[in-house]
Design an enzyme around this catalytic site. Structure first.
Site, PDB file in Angstrom:
ATOM      1  N   PRO A 130       0.826  -1.215   0.000  1.00 35.89           N
ATOM      2  CA  PRO A 130       0.000   0.000   0.000  1.00 35.89           C
ATOM      3  C   PRO A 130       0.859   1.263   0.000  1.00 35.89           C
ATOM      4  O   PRO A 130       2.083   1.189   0.015  1.00 35.89           O
ATOM      5  CB  PRO A 130      -0.765  -0.128   1.317  1.00 35.89           C
ATOM      6  CG  PRO A 130       0.239  -0.758   2.246  1.00 35.89           C
ATOM      7  CD  PRO A 130       1.102  -1.679   1.390  1.00 35.89           C
ATOM      8  N   LYS A 155       5.141  -5.163  -6.435  1.00 36.29           N
ATOM      9  CA  LYS A 155       4.272  -4.146  -7.046  1.00 36.29           C
ATOM     10  C   LYS A 155       3.879  -3.130  -5.971  1.00 36.29           C
ATOM     11  O   LYS A 155       3.021  -3.365  -5.137  1.00 36.29           O
ATOM     12  CB  LYS A 155       2.997  -4.756  -7.655  1.00 36.29           C
ATOM     13  CG  LYS A 155       2.343  -3.737  -8.590  1.00 36.29           C
ATOM     14  CD  LYS A 155       0.874  -3.840  -8.750  1.00 36.29           C
ATOM     15  CE  LYS A 155       0.069  -3.228  -7.678  1.00 36.29           C
ATOM     16  NZ  LYS A 155       0.186  -1.748  -7.537  1.00 36.29           N
ATOM     17  N   PRO A 156       4.570  -1.982  -5.984  1.00 34.72           N
ATOM     18  CA  PRO A 156       4.207  -0.952  -5.017  1.00 34.72           C
ATOM     19  C   PRO A 156       2.891  -0.284  -5.410  1.00 34.72           C
ATOM     20  O   PRO A 156       2.410  -0.442  -6.538  1.00 34.72           O
ATOM     21  CB  PRO A 156       5.372   0.050  -5.116  1.00 34.72           C
ATOM     22  CG  PRO A 156       6.004  -0.186  -6.439  1.00 34.72           C
ATOM     23  CD  PRO A 156       5.640  -1.577  -6.906  1.00 34.72           C
ATOM     24  N   GLU A 158       0.180   2.257  -6.667  1.00 35.11           N
ATOM     25  CA  GLU A 158       0.154   3.228  -7.769  1.00 35.11           C
ATOM     26  C   GLU A 158       0.175   4.664  -7.250  1.00 35.11           C
ATOM     27  O   GLU A 158       0.445   5.595  -7.997  1.00 35.11           O
ATOM     28  CB  GLU A 158      -1.073   3.000  -8.671  1.00 35.11           C
ATOM     29  CG  GLU A 158      -2.434   3.171  -8.006  1.00 35.11           C
ATOM     30  CD  GLU A 158      -2.921   1.930  -7.272  1.00 35.11           C
ATOM     31  OE1 GLU A 158      -2.084   1.107  -6.851  1.00 35.11           O
ATOM     32  OE2 GLU A 158      -4.148   1.798  -7.105  1.00 35.11           O
ATOM     33  N   SER A 206      -5.936  -3.345   1.816  1.00 29.99           N
ATOM     34  CA  SER A 206      -7.287  -3.315   2.367  1.00 29.99           C
ATOM     35  C   SER A 206      -7.881  -4.717   2.482  1.00 29.99           C
ATOM     36  O   SER A 206      -7.489  -5.650   1.781  1.00 29.99           O
ATOM     37  CB  SER A 206      -8.178  -2.448   1.472  1.00 29.99           C
ATOM     38  OG  SER A 206      -8.245  -3.025   0.184  1.00 29.99           O
ATOM     39  N   GLU A 227      -1.938  -8.868   5.273  1.00 27.90           N
ATOM     40  CA  GLU A 227      -1.988  -7.914   6.393  1.00 27.90           C
ATOM     41  C   GLU A 227      -2.967  -6.829   5.982  1.00 27.90           C
ATOM     42  O   GLU A 227      -2.674  -6.054   5.069  1.00 27.90           O
ATOM     43  CB  GLU A 227      -0.598  -7.318   6.657  1.00 27.90           C
ATOM     44  CG  GLU A 227       0.393  -8.295   7.229  1.00 27.90           C
ATOM     45  CD  GLU A 227       0.185  -8.584   8.715  1.00 27.90           C
ATOM     46  OE1 GLU A 227      -0.748  -8.019   9.327  1.00 27.90           O
ATOM     47  OE2 GLU A 227       0.965  -9.383   9.250  1.00 27.90           O
ATOM     48  N   CYS A 261      -2.736   1.696   9.552  1.00 27.92           N
ATOM     49  CA  CYS A 261      -3.614   0.538   9.774  1.00 27.92           C
ATOM     50  C   CYS A 261      -3.975   0.377  11.241  1.00 27.92           C
ATOM     51  O   CYS A 261      -5.064  -0.073  11.554  1.00 27.92           O
ATOM     52  CB  CYS A 261      -2.964  -0.728   9.229  1.00 27.92           C
ATOM     53  SG  CYS A 261      -1.320  -1.024   9.903  1.00 27.92           S
ATOM     54  N   TRP A 421       3.714  -9.188  13.929  1.00 27.33           N
ATOM     55  CA  TRP A 421       2.783  -8.142  13.517  1.00 27.33           C
ATOM     56  C   TRP A 421       1.579  -8.911  12.988  1.00 27.33           C
ATOM     57  O   TRP A 421       1.639  -9.489  11.903  1.00 27.33           O
ATOM     58  CB  TRP A 421       3.408  -7.265  12.445  1.00 27.33           C
ATOM     59  CG  TRP A 421       2.516  -6.113  12.081  1.00 27.33           C
ATOM     60  CD1 TRP A 421       1.660  -6.041  11.019  1.00 27.33           C
ATOM     61  CD2 TRP A 421       2.386  -4.880  12.803  1.00 27.33           C
ATOM     62  NE1 TRP A 421       1.004  -4.832  11.034  1.00 27.33           N
ATOM     63  CE2 TRP A 421       1.430  -4.109  12.118  1.00 27.33           C
ATOM     64  CE3 TRP A 421       2.976  -4.368  13.956  1.00 27.33           C
ATOM     65  CZ2 TRP A 421       1.054  -2.838  12.547  1.00 27.33           C
ATOM     66  CZ3 TRP A 421       2.600  -3.100  14.379  1.00 27.33           C
ATOM     67  CH2 TRP A 421       1.649  -2.345  13.668  1.00 27.33           C
TER      68      TRP A 421
HETATM   69  P1  NAD Z   1      -5.453  -1.344  -1.383  1.00 25.76           P
HETATM   70  O1  NAD Z   1      -5.909  -2.678  -0.902  1.00 25.76           O
HETATM   71  O2  NAD Z   1      -6.408  -0.519  -2.141  1.00 25.76           O
HETATM   72  O3  NAD Z   1      -4.159  -1.515  -2.314  1.00 25.76           O
HETATM   73  C1  NAD Z   1      -3.017  -2.191  -1.876  1.00 25.76           C
HETATM   74  C2  NAD Z   1      -2.240  -2.704  -3.072  1.00 25.76           C
HETATM   75  O4  NAD Z   1      -3.012  -3.689  -3.750  1.00 25.76           O
HETATM   76  C3  NAD Z   1      -1.903  -1.641  -4.102  1.00 25.76           C
HETATM   77  O5  NAD Z   1      -0.599  -1.881  -4.584  1.00 25.76           O
HETATM   78  C4  NAD Z   1      -2.949  -1.878  -5.187  1.00 25.76           C
HETATM   79  O6  NAD Z   1      -2.547  -1.460  -6.473  1.00 25.76           O
HETATM   80  C5  NAD Z   1      -3.084  -3.383  -5.152  1.00 25.76           C
HETATM   81  N1  NAD Z   1      -4.360  -3.923  -5.647  1.00 25.76           N
HETATM   82  C6  NAD Z   1      -5.551  -3.292  -5.734  1.00 25.76           C
HETATM   83  N2  NAD Z   1      -6.496  -4.165  -6.188  1.00 25.76           N
HETATM   84  C7  NAD Z   1      -5.880  -5.353  -6.375  1.00 25.76           C
HETATM   85  C8  NAD Z   1      -6.328  -6.651  -6.782  1.00 25.76           C
HETATM   86  N3  NAD Z   1      -7.599  -6.899  -7.101  1.00 25.76           N
HETATM   87  N4  NAD Z   1      -5.414  -7.660  -6.832  1.00 25.76           N
HETATM   88  C9  NAD Z   1      -4.134  -7.446  -6.486  1.00 25.76           C
HETATM   89  N5  NAD Z   1      -3.646  -6.242  -6.096  1.00 25.76           N
HETATM   90  C10 NAD Z   1      -4.522  -5.208  -6.024  1.00 25.76           C
HETATM   91  O7  NAD Z   1      -4.904  -0.584  -0.082  1.00 25.76           O
HETATM   92  P2  NAD Z   1      -4.293   0.868   0.014  1.00 25.76           P
HETATM   93  O8  NAD Z   1      -5.396   1.859  -0.161  1.00 25.76           O
HETATM   94  O9  NAD Z   1      -3.091   0.970  -0.827  1.00 25.76           O
HETATM   95  O10 NAD Z   1      -3.792   0.871   1.543  1.00 25.76           O
HETATM   96  C11 NAD Z   1      -4.623   1.140   2.622  1.00 25.76           C
HETATM   97  C12 NAD Z   1      -5.082  -0.148   3.285  1.00 25.76           C
HETATM   98  O11 NAD Z   1      -3.945  -0.911   3.701  1.00 25.76           O
HETATM   99  C13 NAD Z   1      -5.856   0.128   4.564  1.00 25.76           C
HETATM  100  O12 NAD Z   1      -6.966  -0.741   4.624  1.00 25.76           O
HETATM  101  C14 NAD Z   1      -4.847  -0.192   5.653  1.00 25.76           C
HETATM  102  O13 NAD Z   1      -5.425  -0.518   6.904  1.00 25.76           O
HETATM  103  C15 NAD Z   1      -4.102  -1.330   5.050  1.00 25.76           C
HETATM  104  N6  NAD Z   1      -2.777  -1.534   5.701  1.00 25.76           N
HETATM  105  C16 NAD Z   1      -2.615  -2.613   6.529  1.00 25.76           C
HETATM  106  C17 NAD Z   1      -1.386  -2.797   7.194  1.00 25.76           C
HETATM  107  C18 NAD Z   1      -1.159  -3.970   8.131  1.00 25.76           C
HETATM  108  O14 NAD Z   1      -0.032  -4.181   8.540  1.00 25.76           O
HETATM  109  N7  NAD Z   1      -2.184  -4.707   8.491  1.00 25.76           N
HETATM  110  C19 NAD Z   1      -0.350  -1.889   6.971  1.00 25.76           C
HETATM  111  C20 NAD Z   1      -0.557  -0.811   6.106  1.00 25.76           C
HETATM  112  C21 NAD Z   1      -1.775  -0.649   5.469  1.00 25.76           C
END
Ligand code: NAD
Length: 452
Positions: A130, A155-156, A158, A206, A227, A261, A421
């Site tokens: 994320p 894949k970081p 976007e 997420s 996570e 998170c 974690w």
């Molecule tokens: P996101 O789930 O929207 O995206 C995360 C990553 O997944 C991005 O690189 C995105 O491009 C990719 N992605 C999106 N759709 C996908 C799919 N269908 N298949 C594969 N990859 C896909 O999350 P975000 O908005 O980048 O980050 C915020 C979320 O991350 C929050 O819910 C937060 O709580 C969570 N988070 C959790 C932790 C933890 O340790 N539990 C740590 C940091 C963030």
């Protein structure tokens, strides 16, 4: 080739761009990572550790540059970016040593036989990360994958491709070619990585995307570590140090603009101390400055307009349903959202149940600790939780009744170095950090023979 621009959420300026990896090319990146894996594996645990430790001074030399890039690309205040950037170098050696110890083979003997339990590489790990900690989130997944002898396709997000690329560039100065590859893009590239023949998906993001990945990975029973998000509760008992509790609540609700998170998303405070707690929290929130993270503000912008709209929608709906605004909920501009404290939040409100990921502290008054525990556990999430109270068995008893994976008493949720974690319930599947966590990036294999 089309490019992915990276936009500064504080100013709207384009910070830079990266080439988008066509989704159809993702499998080829995985193929290259697979070709590089045997030689990387052949270096052995100690050989790989030695290579990776060489990256520590590179990260240390780049603290300022990485911190500035993080603030420009993601928005968090420079002091928070600096702490994140510093941790990459200063924490690396300890982290590598801990992983090496976790992955050494275990030997057991019984009935004249000896079994050796190996922690072998899986092959290629696809790491999907994320934007909220744009360098440490890749780091948390890439380092254990690599020490275990896997190669990695990262894949970081976007939203923060430049940070993801800068992180990989630093490591690639010490890694052999092909061991760590970056693919850039959004959902399509993430999906393509999950559908490729990688052996494991290590994902932080997420809950919704985590569920999607788990479904997709089931076709070939790919290993997954997920996570995910949270809705962390904080309980304030009658005998808490209220000034300390309010200070933590302000810090942990507004840090990184609430985009963490384990942010404090729900606060349950005993009725008898609620007036004093709310007053202290309101004072702290009112004193916070909002602005460009490069210019010394306490709170930077939200990462993008979509995230801002989500937060403001939740606050508006809560206010319409009877929540009281103690401070904030005005003065928003562009991607900047004023730190807001709401009182009278209920779990029927969207802001009381779905992840907010924004600078809002939500207070709910409760009659006693039982009510606080019932409400705190009334969620599908289970990442972190905290309890503020006297240093006594009652406070510990309240903490032990919480269903989150990580619980802090009079401090943040995360444990000391060496602990996992870990999210409970729908906040995670599998986990990392800790001996057991590091082993999730491996294939356990048992070899048994006559004891000699
Ligand atoms: P996101 O789930 O929207 O995206 C995360 C990553 O997944 C991005 O690189 C995105 O491009 C990719 N992605 C999106 N759709 C996908 C799919 N269908 N298949 C594969 N990859 C896909 O999350 P975000 O908005 O980048 O980050 C915020 C979320 O991350 C929050 O819910 C937060 O709580 C969570 N988070 C959790 C932790 C933890 O340790 N539990 C740590 C940091 C963030």
């Amino acid at each position: 080739m089309s490019c992915l621009p990276s936009v500064n959420p504080a100013t709207g300026e384009v910070v830079g761009e990266v080439p988008i990896t066509p989704a159809d090319d993702v499998q080829a990146a995985v193929d290259r990572a697979r070709a590089a894996q045997p030689a990387w594996d052949a270096l052995g645990l100690d050989g790989r550790a030695e290579v990776l430790k060489r990256a520590a001074p590179i990260f240390t030399d780049r603290v300022e540059a990485h911190a500035e890039l993080m603030t420009r690309e993601q928005g968090k205040p420079l002091k928070e970016s600096t702490a994140e950037a510093r941790g990459l170098g200063s924490g690396l050696e300890r982290e590598v040593d801990e992983i090496v110890e976790a992955l050494r083979p275990d030997v057991m003997e019984s009935g004249g036989y000896r079994s050796t339990v190996y922690h072998d590489p899986l092959g290629v790990v696809g790491a999907i990360t994320p934007w909220n900690f744009p360098m440490s989130m890749p780091n948390w997944l890439v380092i254990p994958s690599l020490i275990a002898g896997n190669t990695v396709v990262l894949k970081p997000s976007e939203e923060t491709p430049l940070c993801g690329q800068a992180y990989a560039d630093a490591l690639n100065e010490v890694l052999p070619e092909g061991v760590l590859t970056v693919v850039h893009g959004a959902d399509d590239q993430g999906k393509a990585l999950v559908q490729s023949d990688v052996d494991m998906i290590a994902f932080t993001g997420s809950r919704e995307v985590g569920k999607h990945i788990m479904r997709e990975a089931s076709g070939t029973l790919k290993r997954v570590v997920l996570e995910l998000g949270g809705k962390d509760p904080m309980i304030v008992l009658e005998d808490a140090d209220l000034a300390k509790a309010a200070k933590f609540a302000a810090f942990n609700s507004f840090r990184n603009c609430g985009q963490v998170c384990v942010s404090t998303e729900r606060i349950f405070v005993m009725d008898s101390v609620a007036d004093d707690f709310e007053a202290a929290l309101t004072d702290l929130a009112s004193a916070m400055t909002v602005g460009n993270g490069l210019e010394g503000a306490d709170v930077g912008p939200m990462v993008n307009a979509g995230q801002r709209d989500h937060v403001l929608r939740q606050v508006d709906a809560a206010v319409a349903d009877g929540a009281k605004v103690l401070v904030g909920h005005e003065g928003h501009r562009d991607n900047f959202v004023t730190p807001t404290v709401l009182s009278g939040v209920t779990s029927q409100m969207d802001i009381g149940s779905s992840e907010t990921f924004g600078p809002v502290a939500c207070v709910t008054r409760v009659a006693d600790a039982d009510e606080a525990v019932t409400l705190a556990n009334d969620t599908v999430f289970g990442l972190g939780a905290v309890v503020f109270g006297g240093a006594n068995e009652r406070t510990e008893g309240v903490a032990r009744r919480l269903t989150a994976g990580m619980i802090g008493i009079n401090r943040s949720a995360g444990g000391v170095p060496g602990t996992p974690w870990v999210g409970a319930r729908e906040s995670g599947f599998g986990y990392h950090k800790s001996k057991d966590g590091h082993r999730q990036f491996t294939q356990t294999r048992v070899l048994t023979q006559e004891a000699r």
